[in-house]
Design an enzyme around this catalytic site. Structure first.
Site, PDB file in Angstrom:
ATOM      1  CG  HIS A 360      -2.228   0.720   0.987  1.00  0.00           C
ATOM      2  ND1 HIS A 360      -2.457   1.489  -0.120  1.00  0.00           N
ATOM      3  CD2 HIS A 360      -3.377   0.780   1.723  1.00  0.00           C
ATOM      4  CE1 HIS A 360      -3.667   2.007  -0.055  1.00  0.00           C
ATOM      5  NE2 HIS A 360      -4.248   1.582   1.054  1.00  0.00           N
ATOM      6  CG  ASP A 364      -3.190   4.892  -4.115  1.00  0.00           C
ATOM      7  OD1 ASP A 364      -2.555   4.785  -3.049  1.00  0.00           O
ATOM      8  OD2 ASP A 364      -3.078   5.867  -4.883  1.00  0.00           O
TER       9      ASP A 364
END
Length: 389
Positions: A360, A364
């Site tokens: 992450h 995204d």
């Protein structure tokens, strides 16, 4: 006969040492290219081979010890023949006499089967006298006895053993823990209707095998679909390097293969240029090398994305761990019939859950979800790949 010294083979550039494990003993006769031992490193296992036929004179390094490149390992006597090794054969020990078989008891004489009915008893003319009938006394109540205590059943053997972790297992543990400590891992899921891909496989598996020499599995459609989705979402094919992001214009997919010694991830390179046949040939070749313990470090170097297929073991659901320094990994699972809604109706379809674990810090949620949707569409309708939609 000449006595030579066998040295450790040349190590790959990224490997400096390993642990030796002997497969033969002193005095054993071996043929040319027989495995005398193997050197287990962090990434792979290298064989120590006999250069010619001969006899092992001396093992210069104890089993399990650390060895380095070109280290003297074995004193080896060339030739000699099998007659010089283990020439003294143990005399055959006489087998104990077999006990005499117990004699069977003679069969009892069978009684003859009557052929005529028994005579009918005569009925007396006068009423029967009851004087001769004995009087029945009432039974005494049975007093329950105290039950004897039941002896406990003997428990099974409870033993433990302590085994040293192999270098490969230690390295796998270190890398997986490092991935947890470094990456901000998050997993997103989707499900795929496998009806069309199963129908395509059943329709063309014979002609595919005849033309390409390999079977059509589920791996090639998923690898091709992953390459297609990686071109659509290039950030998943990228990697963080310090304060920079490296974007790759090529797709090298690592395939997780389970072996008795641990998990290895050989790489299929330039997947974006391959068709199903090319992919299946590469996967079959690398998987066979991994199972035969002949995979090399060069086969596992690189890789921009990983696919792990837990479905071959019957996995229903799981969250794979990123293979560093990559940024994402796709988890495939088993195909099971489940009721699903199709155009407002409940239908039984072969379904598979797929999971994408991603870093992450770089990827995204939007890109991760779109990536899985692209794979889903390419598997459920392979025409999407042909039309580049």
């Amino acid at each position: 006969d000449d006595v030579i010294t066998i040295q450790a083979p040349t190590f790959p550039e990224s490997i400096s040492e390993g642990d030796i494990r002997w497969l033969k003993e002193v005095g054993d006769t071996v043929e040319e290219n027989d495995m005398i031992g193997e050197i287990e490193t962090d990434k792979t296992t290298m064989a120590v081979l006999a250069p010619e036929s001969g006899i092992i004179e001396e093992l210069l390094v104890p089993d399990g010890e650390k060895v380095t490149q070109s280290l003297d390992l074995v004193k080896f006597k060339i030739g000699g023949g099998a007659s010089t090794s283990q020439s003294t054969e143990k005399p055959a020990t006489p087998s104990p006499p077999t006990p005499p078989e117990p004699k069977e008891a003679p069969p009892q004489a069978a009684t003859e089967i009557p052929t005529t009915p028994p005579p009918v008893p005569t009925i007396p003319d006068s009423p029967m006298s009851t004087a001769s009938i004995p009087r029945v006394s009432p039974q005494k109540p049975v007093i329950p006895t105290t039950p004897q205590p039941i002896e406990p059943m003997p428990s099974g053997v409870r033993t433990e053993r302590r085994v040293k972790m192999s270098r490969m297992r230690l390295r796998i543990a270190e890398r997986l823990k490092a991935a947890q400590n470094t990456c901000a891992m998050l997993t997103t899921f989707n499900e795929v209707d496998m009806s069309n891909i199963i129908e395509m496989r059943n329709s063309y598996k014979e002609s595919f095998l005849k033309k390409h020499g390999v079977k059509l599995s589920f791996m090639s459609p998923f690898i091709k679909a992953a390459a297609f989705a990686l071109r659509d979402q290039p950030v998943i094919n990228a990697v963080i390097d310090g304060k920079e992001i490296i974007y790759r214009d090529y797709v090298d997919i690592s395939i997780a293969v389970a072996t008795p010694k641990g998990l290895v991830v050989p790489v299929v390179r330039n997947v974006e240029t391959m068709n199903y046949g090319d992919i299946e040939k590469n996967v079959a070749f690398l998987a066979e090398k991994a199972r035969q313990n002949s995979i090399t470090v060069e086969d596992m170097e690189g890789g921009t994305f990983t696919i792990s297929n837990g479905g071959v073991f019957g996995s229903l659901f799981g969250t794979p761990i990123i293979n560093p320094p990559q940024s994402a990994i796709l988890g495939m699972h088993g195909v099971f019939d489940r009721p699903v809604a199709v155009k407002g109706q409940v239908a039984i379809r072969p379904m598979m859950y797929i999971a994408l674990t991603y870093d992450h810090r770089l990827v995204d949620g939007r890109e991760a979800v779109l990536f899985l949707r692209k794979i889903k569409s390419a598997i459920e309708d392979p025409r999407v790949l042909t039309l580049d939609l």
